[in-house]
Design a protein around this motif. Sequence first.
Motif, PDB file in Angstrom:
ATOM      1  N   ASN A  60       1.182   3.102  12.331  1.00 46.51           N
ATOM      2  CA  ASN A  60       0.284   2.625  13.376  1.00 46.51           C
ATOM      3  C   ASN A  60      -0.749   3.682  13.749  1.00 46.51           C
ATOM      4  O   ASN A  60      -1.920   3.369  13.980  1.00 46.51           O
ATOM      5  N   LEU A  61      -0.336   4.926  13.816  1.00 44.93           N
ATOM      6  CA  LEU A  61      -1.270   5.999  14.148  1.00 44.93           C
ATOM      7  C   LEU A  61      -2.335   6.178  13.065  1.00 44.93           C
ATOM      8  O   LEU A  61      -3.499   6.454  13.364  1.00 44.93           O
ATOM      9  N   LEU A  62      -1.939   6.000  11.812  1.00 50.24           N
ATOM     10  CA  LEU A  62      -2.864   6.219  10.708  1.00 50.24           C
ATOM     11  C   LEU A  62      -3.766   5.020  10.442  1.00 50.24           C
ATOM     12  O   LEU A  62      -4.899   5.186   9.968  1.00 50.24           O
ATOM     13  N   ASP A  63      -3.281   3.808  10.726  1.00 45.27           N
ATOM     14  CA  ASP A  63      -3.992   2.597  10.319  1.00 45.27           C
ATOM     15  C   ASP A  63      -4.629   1.826  11.469  1.00 45.27           C
ATOM     16  O   ASP A  63      -5.203   0.757  11.245  1.00 45.27           O
ATOM     17  N   LYS A  64      -4.538   2.325  12.692  1.00 44.04           N
ATOM     18  CA  LYS A  64      -5.182   1.652  13.825  1.00 44.04           C
ATOM     19  C   LYS A  64      -6.706   1.755  13.684  1.00 44.04           C
ATOM     20  O   LYS A  64      -7.203   2.511  12.842  1.00 44.04           O
ATOM     21  N   PRO A  65      -7.474   0.997  14.480  1.00 39.23           N
ATOM     22  CA  PRO A  65      -8.935   1.097  14.404  1.00 39.23           C
ATOM     23  C   PRO A  65      -9.416   2.540  14.555  1.00 39.23           C
ATOM     24  O   PRO A  65      -9.045   3.234  15.494  1.00 39.23           O
ATOM     25  N   GLY A  66     -10.215   2.975  13.602  1.00 32.75           N
ATOM     26  CA  GLY A  66     -10.687   4.354  13.603  1.00 32.75           C
ATOM     27  C   GLY A  66      -9.791   5.303  12.854  1.00 32.75           C
ATOM     28  O   GLY A  66     -10.185   6.438  12.571  1.00 32.75           O
ATOM     29  N   GLY A  67      -8.570   4.850  12.534  1.00 32.89           N
ATOM     30  CA  GLY A  67      -7.641   5.720  11.828  1.00 32.89           C
ATOM     31  C   GLY A  67      -7.128   6.837  12.721  1.00 32.89           C
ATOM     32  O   GLY A  67      -7.130   6.740  13.950  1.00 32.89           O
ATOM     33  N   PHE A  68      -6.693   7.920  12.093  1.00 38.77           N
ATOM     34  CA  PHE A  68      -6.169   9.071  12.814  1.00 38.77           C
ATOM     35  C   PHE A  68      -7.344   9.938  13.262  1.00 38.77           C
ATOM     36  O   PHE A  68      -8.099  10.457  12.440  1.00 38.77           O
ATOM     37  N   LEU A  69      -7.518  10.109  14.564  1.00 30.66           N
ATOM     38  CA  LEU A  69      -8.729  10.715  15.115  1.00 30.66           C
ATOM     39  C   LEU A  69      -8.589  12.204  15.444  1.00 30.66           C
ATOM     40  O   LEU A  69      -9.597  12.880  15.644  1.00 30.66           O
ATOM     41  N   SER A  70      -7.371  12.712  15.508  1.00 31.49           N
ATOM     42  CA  SER A  70      -7.167  14.066  16.019  1.00 31.49           C
ATOM     43  C   SER A  70      -7.888  15.139  15.214  1.00 31.49           C
ATOM     44  O   SER A  70      -8.261  16.181  15.753  1.00 31.49           O
ATOM     45  N   ASN A  71      -8.076  14.898  13.917  1.00 27.21           N
ATOM     46  CA  ASN A  71      -8.680  15.928  13.071  1.00 27.21           C
ATOM     47  C   ASN A  71     -10.102  15.578  12.635  1.00 27.21           C
ATOM     48  O   ASN A  71     -10.646  16.228  11.739  1.00 27.21           O
ATOM     49  N   ASP A  72     -10.707  14.568  13.250  1.00 21.16           N
ATOM     50  CA  ASP A  72     -12.067  14.186  12.871  1.00 21.16           C
ATOM     51  C   ASP A  72     -13.073  15.237  13.340  1.00 21.16           C
ATOM     52  O   ASP A  72     -12.939  15.812  14.424  1.00 21.16           O
ATOM     53  N   LYS A  73     -14.103  15.438  12.535  1.00 17.13           N
ATOM     54  CA  LYS A  73     -15.136  16.437  12.830  1.00 17.13           C
ATOM     55  C   LYS A  73     -16.513  15.817  13.049  1.00 17.13           C
ATOM     56  O   LYS A  73     -17.494  16.542  13.171  1.00 17.13           O
ATOM     57  N   MET A  74     -16.583  14.495  13.066  1.00 16.61           N
ATOM     58  CA  MET A  74     -17.859  13.806  13.230  1.00 16.61           C
ATOM     59  C   MET A  74     -17.809  12.893  14.450  1.00 16.61           C
ATOM     60  O   MET A  74     -16.735  12.418  14.834  1.00 16.61           O
ATOM     61  N   PRO A  75     -18.971  12.635  15.082  1.00 16.73           N
ATOM     62  CA  PRO A  75     -19.000  11.699  16.207  1.00 16.73           C
ATOM     63  C   PRO A  75     -18.754  10.276  15.723  1.00 16.73           C
ATOM     64  O   PRO A  75     -19.028   9.986  14.560  1.00 16.73           O
ATOM     65  N   PRO A  76     -18.230   9.409  16.586  1.00  9.94           N
ATOM     66  CA  PRO A  76     -17.928   9.701  17.991  1.00  9.94           C
ATOM     67  C   PRO A  76     -16.559  10.319  18.230  1.00  9.94           C
ATOM     68  O   PRO A  76     -16.262  10.782  19.314  1.00  9.94           O
ATOM     69  N   SER A  77     -15.682  10.319  17.203  1.00 11.27           N
ATOM     70  CA  SER A  77     -14.301  10.736  17.430  1.00 11.27           C
ATOM     71  C   SER A  77     -14.174  12.197  17.809  1.00 11.27           C
ATOM     72  O   SER A  77     -13.245  12.569  18.533  1.00 11.27           O
TER      73      SER A  77
END
Length: 322
Positions: A60-77
């Motif tokens: 669920n954490l990996l496949d929810k809308p937007g995927g896993f956001l904790s390590n994203d480096k681009m906006p908006p996440s």
Amino acid sequence: MAALNRKWIVAGLVGLLLLNWLVAVWWSFEPDQIGNDRLRGETPVTGYATTSAAIEVMENLLDKPGGFLSNDKMPPSVLMDNMPAFEFGALEQVRDLTLVMRKDLARSQSQSAEDPDLAKAQPKFNIDHRSWMIPSAESEYRDGIEALKSYRMRISDPTQPSAQFYARADNLVAVLDQVEKRLGSLSQRLSASVGQARLNTDLAGDTSASASTMTVSEQEVKTSWWKIDDVFHEARGSCWALLAIMNAVEADFAPVLEKKNATVSLQQIIRELEATQETVWSPLVLNGSGFGLVANHSLVMANYISRANAALIDLKQLLTQG
């Protein structure tokens, strides 16, 4: 002409900001609660539900809308903090559970060998959740999920007796020990939203106890204003994952709980955890002071978590003494 170009540029920037805001709002929706039907296989097998709970939480954490956001480096996440905090809270519960599975639930005694799939899965979930490449957190977590699925398949196969899940009272106590520490920490951090003068009880109860360094007898504990919403959403994510785990525990440890007449105690824990997942109607996490005019969402969350922890302590006593 220049003025017209500037208007188009401004309109484009405003449109881009609005699009990013809408995407951020969409990605901030929390995953649905994991239903019991997704935790239990067609043929009941001891350990299937608990293993499925860890798998379902991570998927669920990996496949929810937007995927896993904790390590994203681009906006908006990269500008979002509430959902990454939610993810971290849920991830911490999976880390605790898989550690207990590796150390206790899959082993008959202290001298028995650990399960190879769990030995592979547990370290995979301990990769830094902010790691975005070489390795990426998502790739490591998916490897851990595959290892858990392999373990689940093996315990469901009667021709592979080497894979086991031991649903004993002492093993359930080991699970609850990890949960108790996690909930206790969350409750303290949530309560610090308004600031508290806390007495130092670290060495209470043992006249011969000592600490590495001198500590003050009383100190003011207060969560930074910038971190209050992060702590709240971390607690919410932790309870979301724990709710799935406790439902799975109720299924896998049903005979143990029934023998100790402790099923209702576990159900009370589940009820308190369900209350932590009620809809937050305010667009902001409010931080009113105590009995003030404005609500304090952190204290409300701390109340439910503390009550769940109290019921959990009672359950542990029933398992060890009942």
